[in-house]
Design a protein around this motif. Structure first.
Motif, short mmCIF file in Angstrom:
data_model
loop_
_atom_site.label_atom_id
_atom_site.label_comp_id
_atom_site.label_asym_id
_atom_site.label_seq_id
_atom_site.Cartn_x
_atom_site.Cartn_y
_atom_site.Cartn_z
N GLY A 53 0.53 -2.04 -4.20
CA GLY A 53 -0.46 -1.09 -3.70
C GLY A 53 -1.79 -1.21 -4.41
O GLY A 53 -1.98 -2.07 -5.29
N HIS A 85 -7.24 -5.08 -4.12
CA HIS A 85 -6.22 -5.85 -3.41
C HIS A 85 -6.63 -7.32 -3.48
O HIS A 85 -7.57 -7.74 -2.81
CB HIS A 85 -6.11 -5.39 -1.95
CG HIS A 85 -5.51 -4.02 -1.82
ND1 HIS A 85 -4.18 -3.82 -1.50
CD2 HIS A 85 -6.04 -2.79 -1.98
CE1 HIS A 85 -3.92 -2.51 -1.47
NE2 HIS A 85 -5.03 -1.88 -1.76
N HIS A 107 -4.47 -2.35 5.71
CA HIS A 107 -4.48 -0.93 6.07
C HIS A 107 -5.08 -0.72 7.46
O HIS A 107 -5.95 -1.49 7.87
CB HIS A 107 -5.31 -0.12 5.07
CG HIS A 107 -4.92 -0.31 3.64
ND1 HIS A 107 -5.39 -1.36 2.87
CD2 HIS A 107 -4.08 0.39 2.85
CE1 HIS A 107 -4.88 -1.26 1.64
NE2 HIS A 107 -4.09 -0.22 1.63
N TYR A 109 -7.12 1.49 8.28
CA TYR A 109 -8.55 1.82 8.23
C TYR A 109 -9.43 0.56 8.07
O TYR A 109 -10.65 0.62 8.21
CB TYR A 109 -8.86 2.82 7.11
CG TYR A 109 -8.51 2.35 5.72
CD1 TYR A 109 -7.38 2.85 5.07
CD2 TYR A 109 -9.31 1.43 5.04
CE1 TYR A 109 -7.05 2.42 3.79
CE2 TYR A 109 -8.98 1.00 3.77
CZ TYR A 109 -7.85 1.49 3.15
OH TYR A 109 -7.52 1.07 1.89
N ASN A 136 2.67 1.99 -3.68
CA ASN A 136 1.36 2.43 -3.21
C ASN A 136 0.75 3.39 -4.20
O ASN A 136 1.43 3.92 -5.09
CB ASN A 136 1.49 3.09 -1.83
CG ASN A 136 2.35 4.34 -1.86
OD1 ASN A 136 2.05 5.31 -2.57
ND2 ASN A 136 3.45 4.32 -1.13
N GLY A 239 -0.74 9.18 1.35
CA GLY A 239 -1.36 7.85 1.24
C GLY A 239 -1.91 7.38 2.57
O GLY A 239 -2.08 8.18 3.48
N MET A 240 -2.17 6.07 2.62
CA MET A 240 -2.72 5.47 3.84
C MET A 240 -2.02 4.13 4.11
O MET A 240 -2.62 3.20 4.63
CB MET A 240 -4.24 5.22 3.67
CG MET A 240 -5.05 6.44 3.34
SD MET A 240 -6.79 5.99 3.10
CE MET A 240 -7.37 7.37 2.09
N SER A 241 -0.75 4.05 3.73
CA SER A 241 -0.04 2.76 3.93
C SER A 241 1.46 2.99 3.97
O SER A 241 1.94 4.08 4.20
CB SER A 241 -0.38 1.82 2.76
OG SER A 241 0.25 2.31 1.56
N HIS A 278 -11.84 6.00 -5.03
CA HIS A 278 -11.03 4.78 -5.12
C HIS A 278 -11.06 4.17 -6.52
O HIS A 278 -10.08 3.57 -6.96
CB HIS A 278 -11.49 3.77 -4.08
CG HIS A 278 -10.56 2.61 -3.90
ND1 HIS A 278 -9.23 2.76 -3.55
CD2 HIS A 278 -10.77 1.27 -4.04
CE1 HIS A 278 -8.67 1.56 -3.49
NE2 HIS A 278 -9.57 0.64 -3.77
N VAL A 281 -8.44 5.65 -8.53
CA VAL A 281 -7.14 5.16 -8.05
C VAL A 281 -6.79 3.85 -8.74
O VAL A 281 -5.71 3.65 -9.28
CB VAL A 281 -7.17 4.98 -6.51
CG1 VAL A 281 -5.98 4.19 -6.01
CG2 VAL A 281 -7.26 6.34 -5.83
O1 LIG Z 1 -1.66 2.64 -0.16
P1 LIG Z 1 -2.36 1.70 -1.11
O2 LIG Z 1 -2.57 0.34 -0.53
O3 LIG Z 1 -1.73 1.69 -2.46
O4 LIG Z 1 -3.84 2.28 -1.31
C1 LIG Z 1 -4.12 3.68 -1.37
O5 LIG Z 1 -5.29 3.85 -2.13
C2 LIG Z 1 -6.44 3.67 -1.30
C3 LIG Z 1 -7.37 4.82 -1.47
O6 LIG Z 1 -7.85 4.86 -2.80
C4 LIG Z 1 -5.92 3.62 0.12
O7 LIG Z 1 -5.89 2.30 0.56
C5 LIG Z 1 -4.52 4.15 0.00
O8 LIG Z 1 -3.66 3.61 0.98
#
Ligand SMILES: O=P(O)(O)O[C@H]1O[C@H](CO)[C@@H](O)[C@H]1O
Ligand SMILES: Nc1nc2[nH]cnc2c(=O)[nH]1
Length: 314
Positions: A53, A85, A107, A109, A136, A239-241, A278, A281
């Protein structure tokens, strides 16, 4: 495979037409092409697939005897466009187990449909994996969670799927799996229990939780009202994945283990001015990389030992 052993999908003879089709939907033949491009260059069959992730790409750094394929070199692969990534497929050995690792994922998005985001899972299936470890970065919605905690995913809410946005949408190819796959056992219970023990062994015991993950389309982080609603729905991390990758994996009968690194606390109060970003993150991923690498190595080793055990009994 359908009962008569034949795929219900038409097969197309000529290659240019197959490649043309790949732009619109990954056919089985198209993904076989991708898998063959890789397997021709890798002298072993991976047993475990790993998806790193955001900010968790360092999980791949521990892989030994590596063979790396930047996504742009792999036929039909999308490109990773998100910071944090790396954008390459890494083959090699982790805890002496043959693995294939996505150092960077795709993703919704970024502009990719969910079937395209999840296509590497099908390629890994064709390469031979039996287990998938998906990681993730997620926002912590459960009040007990702190930044830097780990949430082992016990279940997910496929929020995007509620409106029919699903990686399995469209014609089903029986060679991958059934038209209507069950999802009530998506996350392997035995691996969840074992992972909790491994977490304790690598010093993560006090900060490991088990909870429900959901995936939103992104790329924006959530509003207070959205997070309050998700909390009422029983979501622990946002999350977004991951969800579409897991659905695709389960469709092909891959055993799944997934975990979230809690990289920020979801803001559910209007008077609070914190804003998710981000950069933080990615920073949290860097902070946890050593323990998480040991954690994933432990899970991979367990999966391999477990399988060897089964093979000994056979
Ligand atoms: O889910 P991964 O790829 O870890 O990434 C998470 O962190 C990102 C946002 O900071 C978004 O892409 C979300 O999906
Ligand atoms: N949707 C979502 N994804 C994230 N990834 C890391 N943090 C978050 C978050 O708060 N919300």
């Amino acid at each position: 495979m359908s009962s008569d052993g034949k795929s219900s999908q038409k097969s197309f003879g000529n290659k240019p037409f197959i490649l043309f089709l790949c732009f619109f939907r990954y056919t089985y033949e198209c993904l076989v092409d991708t898998a063959k491009y890789l397997s021709d260059k890798v002298p072993f069959k991976p047993k475990v697939g790993i998806i790193c992730g955001s900010g968790l790409g360092s999980l791949a750094d521990a892989i030994e005897n590596r063979i790396e394929f930047p996504y742009e070199k792999i036929p039909n692969f999308p490109l990773s466009t998100v910071e944090g990534h790396v954008g390459q497929l890494v083959f090699g050995y982790l805890s002496n187990v043959p693995v294939v690792c996505m150092q960077g994922r795709f993703h919704y998005y970024e502009g990719y449909p969910l079937w395209k985001c999840a296509m590497p899972v099908r390629v890994m299936k064709l390469l031979g994996i039996t287990h998938l470890i998906a990681s993730n970065a997620a926002g912590g919605l459960n009040k007990d969670y702190k930044v830097g905690d780990i949430m082992i995913v016990k279940d997910h809410i496929n929020l995007m799927g509620f409106a029919g946005n699903n990686p399995l949408q469209g014609p089903n190819d029986d060679r991958f799996g059934p038209r209507f796959p069950p999802m009530n056992r998506a996350y392997d219970k035995e691996l969840i229990e074992k992972a909790k023990v491994i977490a304790k062994e690598v010093g993560l015991g006090d900060i490991v939780h088990e909870g429900v993950y959901t995936c939103l389309g992104g790329p924006n982080f959530e509003t207070v009202a959205e997070l309050r609603m998700l909390g009422m729905l029983g979501v622990d991390a946002v999350g977004m994945s991951t969800v579409h990758e897991v659905i695709t994996a389960r469709h092909s009968n891959i055993t799944v283990f997934a975990f979230s690194l809690i990289t920020n606390l979801c803001v559910t109060e209007y008077h609070k001015n914190d804003e998710a970003n981000h950069d933080e993150v990615i920073d949290v991923g860097k902070m946890r990389q050593k323990e998480l690498t040991k954690f994933v190595q432990g899970v991979v080793k367990y999966v391999a030992d477990e399988n060897k055990l089964v093979s000994k009994m056979l």
